[in-house]
Design a protein around this motif. Structure first.
Motif, PDB file in Angstrom:
ATOM      1  N   THR A  87       1.588  -1.919  15.276  1.00  0.00           N
ATOM      2  CA  THR A  87       2.297  -0.908  16.052  1.00  0.00           C
ATOM      3  C   THR A  87       3.580  -1.515  16.586  1.00  0.00           C
ATOM      4  O   THR A  87       3.715  -2.740  16.681  1.00  0.00           O
ATOM      5  N   ALA A  88       4.505  -0.669  16.946  1.00  0.00           N
ATOM      6  CA  ALA A  88       5.751  -1.147  17.544  1.00  0.00           C
ATOM      7  C   ALA A  88       5.517  -1.512  18.999  1.00  0.00           C
ATOM      8  O   ALA A  88       4.812  -0.801  19.726  1.00  0.00           O
ATOM      9  N   ASP A  89       6.121  -2.621  19.420  1.00  0.00           N
ATOM     10  CA  ASP A  89       5.965  -3.029  20.817  1.00  0.00           C
ATOM     11  C   ASP A  89       6.461  -1.958  21.780  1.00  0.00           C
ATOM     12  O   ASP A  89       5.931  -1.809  22.879  1.00  0.00           O
ATOM     13  N   ASP A  90       7.478  -1.223  21.367  1.00  0.00           N
ATOM     14  CA  ASP A  90       8.041  -0.172  22.214  1.00  0.00           C
ATOM     15  C   ASP A  90       7.874   1.194  21.557  1.00  0.00           C
ATOM     16  O   ASP A  90       8.709   2.087  21.728  1.00  0.00           O
ATOM     17  N   GLY A  91       6.800   1.357  20.790  1.00  0.00           N
ATOM     18  CA  GLY A  91       6.587   2.609  20.077  1.00  0.00           C
ATOM     19  C   GLY A  91       6.441   3.792  21.003  1.00  0.00           C
ATOM     20  O   GLY A  91       5.889   3.692  22.094  1.00  0.00           O
ATOM     21  N   GLU A  92       6.949   4.943  20.549  1.00  0.00           N
ATOM     22  CA  GLU A  92       6.898   6.168  21.321  1.00  0.00           C
ATOM     23  C   GLU A  92       6.372   7.301  20.451  1.00  0.00           C
ATOM     24  O   GLU A  92       6.550   7.288  19.223  1.00  0.00           O
ATOM     25  N   VAL A  93       5.740   8.247  21.077  1.00  0.00           N
ATOM     26  CA  VAL A  93       5.316   9.445  20.355  1.00  0.00           C
ATOM     27  C   VAL A  93       6.546  10.104  19.750  1.00  0.00           C
ATOM     28  O   VAL A  93       7.554  10.318  20.429  1.00  0.00           O
ATOM     29  N   GLY A  94       6.477  10.385  18.462  1.00  0.00           N
ATOM     30  CA  GLY A  94       7.579  11.068  17.808  1.00  0.00           C
ATOM     31  C   GLY A  94       8.613  10.180  17.166  1.00  0.00           C
ATOM     32  O   GLY A  94       9.588  10.684  16.600  1.00  0.00           O
ATOM     33  N   ASP A  95       8.424   8.845  17.199  1.00  0.00           N
ATOM     34  CA  ASP A  95       9.452   7.976  16.615  1.00  0.00           C
ATOM     35  C   ASP A  95       9.305   7.823  15.101  1.00  0.00           C
ATOM     36  O   ASP A  95      10.169   7.247  14.440  1.00  0.00           O
ATOM     37  N   GLY A  96       8.216   8.341  14.522  1.00  0.00           N
ATOM     38  CA  GLY A  96       8.044   8.300  13.083  1.00  0.00           C
ATOM     39  C   GLY A  96       7.734   6.932  12.526  1.00  0.00           C
ATOM     40  O   GLY A  96       7.866   6.706  11.311  1.00  0.00           O
ATOM     41  N   PHE A  97       7.279   6.016  13.378  1.00  0.00           N
ATOM     42  CA  PHE A  97       6.926   4.676  12.915  1.00  0.00           C
ATOM     43  C   PHE A  97       5.865   4.792  11.819  1.00  0.00           C
ATOM     44  O   PHE A  97       4.826   5.415  11.998  1.00  0.00           O
ATOM     45  N   GLY A  98       6.159   4.199  10.655  1.00  0.00           N
ATOM     46  CA  GLY A  98       5.238   4.273   9.532  1.00  0.00           C
ATOM     47  C   GLY A  98       5.665   5.218   8.439  1.00  0.00           C
ATOM     48  O   GLY A  98       4.996   5.322   7.406  1.00  0.00           O
ATOM     49  N   ARG A  99       6.783   5.900   8.608  1.00  0.00           N
ATOM     50  CA  ARG A  99       7.232   6.816   7.555  1.00  0.00           C
ATOM     51  C   ARG A  99       7.743   6.073   6.329  1.00  0.00           C
ATOM     52  O   ARG A  99       7.807   6.645   5.244  1.00  0.00           O
ATOM     53  N   ALA A 100       8.154   4.840   6.499  1.00  0.00           N
ATOM     54  CA  ALA A 100       8.577   4.022   5.362  1.00  0.00           C
ATOM     55  C   ALA A 100       8.101   2.601   5.602  1.00  0.00           C
ATOM     56  O   ALA A 100       8.133   2.115   6.734  1.00  0.00           O
ATOM     57  N   ILE A 101       7.648   1.940   4.539  1.00  0.00           N
ATOM     58  CA  ILE A 101       7.150   0.566   4.619  1.00  0.00           C
ATOM     59  C   ILE A 101       7.671  -0.207   3.419  1.00  0.00           C
ATOM     60  O   ILE A 101       7.700   0.324   2.296  1.00  0.00           O
ATOM     61  N   ALA A 102       8.080  -1.444   3.635  1.00  0.00           N
ATOM     62  CA  ALA A 102       8.369  -2.373   2.543  1.00  0.00           C
ATOM     63  C   ALA A 102       7.657  -3.682   2.863  1.00  0.00           C
ATOM     64  O   ALA A 102       7.633  -4.116   4.019  1.00  0.00           O
ATOM     65  N   VAL A 103       7.078  -4.300   1.849  1.00  0.00           N
ATOM     66  CA  VAL A 103       6.248  -5.488   2.050  1.00  0.00           C
ATOM     67  C   VAL A 103       6.530  -6.503   0.960  1.00  0.00           C
ATOM     68  O   VAL A 103       6.717  -6.136  -0.210  1.00  0.00           O
ATOM     69  N   LEU A 104       6.545  -7.754   1.334  1.00  0.00           N
ATOM     70  CA  LEU A 104       6.497  -8.844   0.368  1.00  0.00           C
ATOM     71  C   LEU A 104       5.731  -9.993   1.009  1.00  0.00           C
ATOM     72  O   LEU A 104       6.183 -10.575   2.005  1.00  0.00           O
ATOM     73  N   ASP A 105       4.554 -10.268   0.467  1.00  0.00           N
ATOM     74  CA  ASP A 105       3.702 -11.353   0.954  1.00  0.00           C
ATOM     75  C   ASP A 105       3.476 -11.230   2.458  1.00  0.00           C
ATOM     76  O   ASP A 105       2.853 -10.286   2.890  1.00  0.00           O
ATOM     77  N   ASP A 106       4.022 -12.141   3.251  1.00  0.00           N
ATOM     78  CA  ASP A 106       3.739 -12.169   4.684  1.00  0.00           C
ATOM     79  C   ASP A 106       4.845 -11.533   5.516  1.00  0.00           C
ATOM     80  O   ASP A 106       4.984 -11.841   6.706  1.00  0.00           O
ATOM     81  N   LEU A 107       5.621 -10.678   4.916  1.00  0.00           N
ATOM     82  CA  LEU A 107       6.646  -9.912   5.618  1.00  0.00           C
ATOM     83  C   LEU A 107       6.370  -8.427   5.459  1.00  0.00           C
ATOM     84  O   LEU A 107       6.040  -7.971   4.365  1.00  0.00           O
ATOM     85  N   MET A 108       6.521  -7.700   6.557  1.00  0.00           N
ATOM     86  CA  MET A 108       6.371  -6.252   6.515  1.00  0.00           C
ATOM     87  C   MET A 108       7.497  -5.628   7.332  1.00  0.00           C
ATOM     88  O   MET A 108       7.747  -6.029   8.466  1.00  0.00           O
ATOM     89  N   PHE A 109       8.140  -4.620   6.741  1.00  0.00           N
ATOM     90  CA  PHE A 109       9.186  -3.865   7.412  1.00  0.00           C
ATOM     91  C   PHE A 109       8.701  -2.422   7.539  1.00  0.00           C
ATOM     92  O   PHE A 109       8.255  -1.829   6.562  1.00  0.00           O
ATOM     93  N   VAL A 110       8.793  -1.876   8.743  1.00  0.00           N
ATOM     94  CA  VAL A 110       8.302  -0.525   9.002  1.00  0.00           C
ATOM     95  C   VAL A 110       9.412   0.289   9.645  1.00  0.00           C
ATOM     96  O   VAL A 110       9.981  -0.111  10.671  1.00  0.00           O
TER      97      VAL A 110
END
Length: 814
Positions: free
Chosen positions: A93-116
């Motif tokens: 989850t985002a440290d400062d996540g808010e309802v409605g911010d759409g966190f998780g609508r796009a993800i990119a991953v390579l090994d031990d890196l994740m971008f959300v």
């Protein structure tokens, strides 16, 4: 640029990748960020990535398929193959996540890196960066470029490889933009903006992909169903290829298909070739176009990939991912939203052929199966972000030989809100009780959906109450999408779930269920449920429950109607009125289907009442009503049975004393009418308080509006006042007891008003049952029952459960 929190160390964007090599993310996917297809209420499965031996699935926590405001911040979930199938191993989850911010609508991953991506943050969007160390994921930063503005939707699409992060912002400056981030030789994070073109509303950056030194960007334009509803036609769409790296990118190709429609909705790069989807091609059957550079470097179309089994309206290619030998495409509109997915295989000659069509039966209004898709040579995950009434599911398939077979479904591991029982929670001076915002209203107890017989994907709708005349015990009758729960609320701090009455055999789970009580029986209807009828249940049976919960059967079924939106009962006369009838039986044009229930277990048809001057179809269709034995100030109708009808386009008043010859009395419209929904009379029957369910969503009013009608002359109802609160939420059901009006106003929860001065309501308290911003839409408090002698209030909240509340005696200063 603006890097929030702290600079991303070179280890994150560069070092781990250097150790891992330069292989691209195995499959990145992103649903087009057009306004109609961006997520769902919780939306598990709105984005998906297969990376190595793991699956990554986004749950943005909100809906653009249906106006259901979210009540939770978004999350991203990690799954790995375990002994019992694919199992969740982590959630971020985002440290400062808010309802409605759409966190998780796009993800990119390579090994031990994740971008959300969190593209719907109020400040314009952000990308969160997570790193895994010793098996634990932690947030290391948040990225956003300088100048990002609300509505930019930065983070809508992501792609990453070898120190290069590509981020789409399709709402930027009304045309869209794409940003390339990289770590320079001084370990500083830098970025450049790729040329965005100038196509208004082009949504440049709605989809991105990267491979080696190539980037392809989709600009599909806004994607919606308006083309099928007489609205503006969607754009053809474009896609652009860039070449370069480390901050230097040059446009090398503008891709133009032979056909198309919303071209650029999803993109991929495989072996130097670009794959670009066009879900509106061929009357929205959908297609995917392949492009490659020729010997001169000019990009040209080399293939068009379609499926003969994808009918018009399938939207094939709304999601897409690809590997060297396989192409995976979602078609979530197949079968009116049930959805499908397709696997294509590349042969030795480079031609794509359909390998398998994947489908899955889901529950809910629609499944949207195929809203996201990602795969490699052995595993594919298909998101169904609207399944289970917008909760969402991921379906994982594994390949054995030439066959893809379902391994298992996956969902998030987090549970719903815990119940709160065992002691009243006083609304504090700080305005909170058990984590819920409040003022002047205390929480007596709360029962979560699982504790009233529900499960994931089953939401709550209406509520009513019954007081046992022999024992004085109080009971809640609570509607769920799949049945009715009975709860003993006599000890309101420790309510007891007594049992469940399932919906009628053969009927469908549905959003709407309503019930009323007469002569110790409850009468239950459901809308859009097929052959449901009216269930009749003898409430005195609740006295005998000694080992709850019990599975009950109805005592009778009235089959004169199939589905109905609501049921109204005049307890003084013993007549029931179903409204919003559909699907079979005597529908009465959707108006009042009158039933004699004086012998409760043997209801009989008594007639129809409809006023064709009301209703959108001029049939008198009625959404809700209150029918009374009239004792109000109009002497012409005293002693008559009168119904006050919320009939879509107007307030209708009808005399139903004679069931053989009921007659309209009057109808009255009002400014900014959108959907006359429900209302209730004051105790002296002089005023009728009406809500319009869609005026807030339509933007015709500045706040939650209550229409106050002077009905002292039934032949000439007069709009005496419009009360508009500072709150923006949609109003739903309201009831009046004494000098108080209790409103269940969806995401703003219960609102209480003093109506001692009838035309000038004064707010005296509230309890917000749904976390999140108070905006128009359908989530949170569905209804309220304020008629118990104890003073306890029942509030049903759609994604939460049953609240038992109590208004404080000390009233607030307006």
């Amino acid at each position: 640029m603006r890097v929030i929190a702290r600079r991303i160390p070179a280890l994150v964007l560069g070092g781990l990748v250097a150790l891992a090599g330069v292989a691209p993310v195995e499959a990145q996917t992103r649903v087009s960020d057009g306004p109609s297809f961006a997520g769902s209420l919780l939306g598990f499965g709105s984005s998906a990535v297969v990376s190595g031996d793991e699956l990554f699935v986004g749950r943005p926590g909100q809906s653009d398929l249906f106006p259901m405001p979210g009540s939770e911040a978004g999350t991203a979930h990690v799954f790995a193959r375990g002994a019992d199938g694919w199992e969740e191993t982590a959630m971020v989850t985002a440290d400062d996540g808010e309802v409605g911010d759409g966190f998780g609508r796009a993800i990119a991953v390579l090994d031990d890196l994740m971008f959300v991506g969190a593209p719907t943050r109020s400040d314009g969007g952000a990308v969160y960066v997570f790193a895994r160390e010793n098996g634990e994921w932690s947030q290391v930063d948040r990225l956003a470029p300088d100048g990002v503005q609300p509505g930019d939707r930065f983070g809508s699409a992501l792609a990453y490889i070898d120190r290069n992060l590509i981020v789409g912002a399709p709402g930027r400056a009304s045309v869209g933009a794409v940003y390339a981030f990289w770590v320079d030789d001084a370990d500083q994070v830098r970025h450049v903006e790729l040329a965005s073109g100038s196509n208004p509303d082009g949504a440049f950056g709605g989809a991105v992909a990267i491979e080696g030194g190539l980037v392809v960007v989709g600009a599909p334009g806004p994607l919606s169903l308006n083309q099928f509803a007489g609205g503006p036609q969607p754009q053809a769409g474009t896609a652009v290829v860039f070449e370069g790296g480390q901050g230097t990118w040059t446009e090398v190709g503008a891709l133009t298909p032979q056909g198309g429609g919303a071209f650029g909705t999803a993109v991929a790069l495989v072996d130097g070739k670009a794959l670009v989807s066009s879900p509106l091609d061929s009357q929205a059957a959908g297609a995917i176009f392949e492009f490659a550079p020729d010997e001169t470097g000019a990009w040209a179309q080399t293939a068009k990939i379609t499926s003969a089994s994808a009918p018009q309206g399938s939207f094939l290619g709304l999601s897409m991912s690809a590997t060297a030998d396989r192409l995976f495409a979602g078609a979530p509109l197949t079968g009116n939203g049930a959805g499908a997915a397709y696997v294509f295989e590349r042969d030795a000659n480079g031609a794509w052929t359909e390998e398998q069509r994947l489908t899955q039966q889901t529950t809910g209004l629609i499944g949207f199966y195929g809203s996201a898709i990602s795969g490699n040579e052995n595993v594919v995950v298909v998101g169904a972000s609207a399944a289970e009434f917008f909760e969402g599911i991921g379906y994982v398939y594994e390949r054995a030989g030439d066959e893809w077979t379902l391994a298992n479904g996956i969902v998030e591991g987090e549970g719903l809100l815990p119940s709160v029982m065992g002691g009243e929670q006083i609304c504090s001076e700080e305005g909170a009780a058990a984590g819920f915002d409040c003022e002047g209203v205390d929480l007596v107890s709360f029962m979560s959906i699982p504790d009233v017989g529900g499960r994931r994907g089953i939401l709550i709708n209406d509520v009513w109450g019954w007081t046992d005349p022999d024992t004085g015990r109080e009971y809640a009758i609570l509607g769920r999408f799949d049945g009715t729960a009975f709860v003993d609320v006599t000890d309101a701090e420790n309510p007891v779930y007594l049992g469940n009455l399932a919906l009628t055999d053969g009927a469908n789970p549905n959003l709407w269920r309503d019930m009323k009580v007469y002569a110790n029986h409850t009468f239950i209807v459901a809308d859009n449920a097929g052959q449901h009828g009216v269930q009749v249940f003898d409430l005195t049976r609740l006295r005998d429950v000694t080992s709850p919960p019990v599975e009950f059967d109805e005592d009778a079924i009235y089959d004169g109607i199939a589905s109905a939106h609501n049921i109204v009962i005049n307890e003084q006369t013993g007549f029931a009125y179903t409204v919003g009838n559909s699907g079979g039986g005597t529908t009465c044009g959707g108006a009042l289907h009158m039933i004699d229930v004086r012998d409760p277990k043997n209801p009989t048809f008594a007639g129809c009442y409809a006023d064709p001057a009301t209703g959108n179809a001029s049939t008198g269709y009625t959404h809700d009503a209150q029918c009374v034995e009239y004792t109000g100030p109009d002497e012409d109708y005293r002693g008559r049975e009168v119904c006050f009808n919320a009939s879509e386009t107007a307030l209708g008043i009808g005399d139903v004393t004679s069931k053989e010859n009921p007659t309209p009395i009057a109808s009255a419209s009002y400014p900014n009418v959108n959907y006359s929904h429900q209302g209730w009379l004051s105790g002296d029957q002089r005023f009728f308080y009406l809500n319009d369910e869609l005026d807030e969503l339509a933007g015709g009013v500045d706040g939650t509006r209550t229409l106050i009608w002077d009905v002292s002359d039934l032949d000439d109802p007069v709009l005496a006042a419009e009360y508009i609160s500072d709150n923006k939420a949609t109003d739903h059901n309201l009831y009046i007891e004494g000098n108080y009006m209790y409103q269940a106003n969806y995401v703003s929860g219960l609102r209480v008003f003093d109506i001692s001065d009838p035309a000038n309501p004064v707010p005296v308290g509230y309890f917000d049952t749904a976390r999140g911003e108070d905006v128009p839409g359908f989530a949170g408090a569905f209804s309220v029952y304020p008629f118990f002698e104890s003073g306890n209030l029942l509030v049903s909240s759609m994604r939460e459960g049953l609240f038992i509340l109590r208004k404080q005696q000390t009233e607030l200063v307006p």
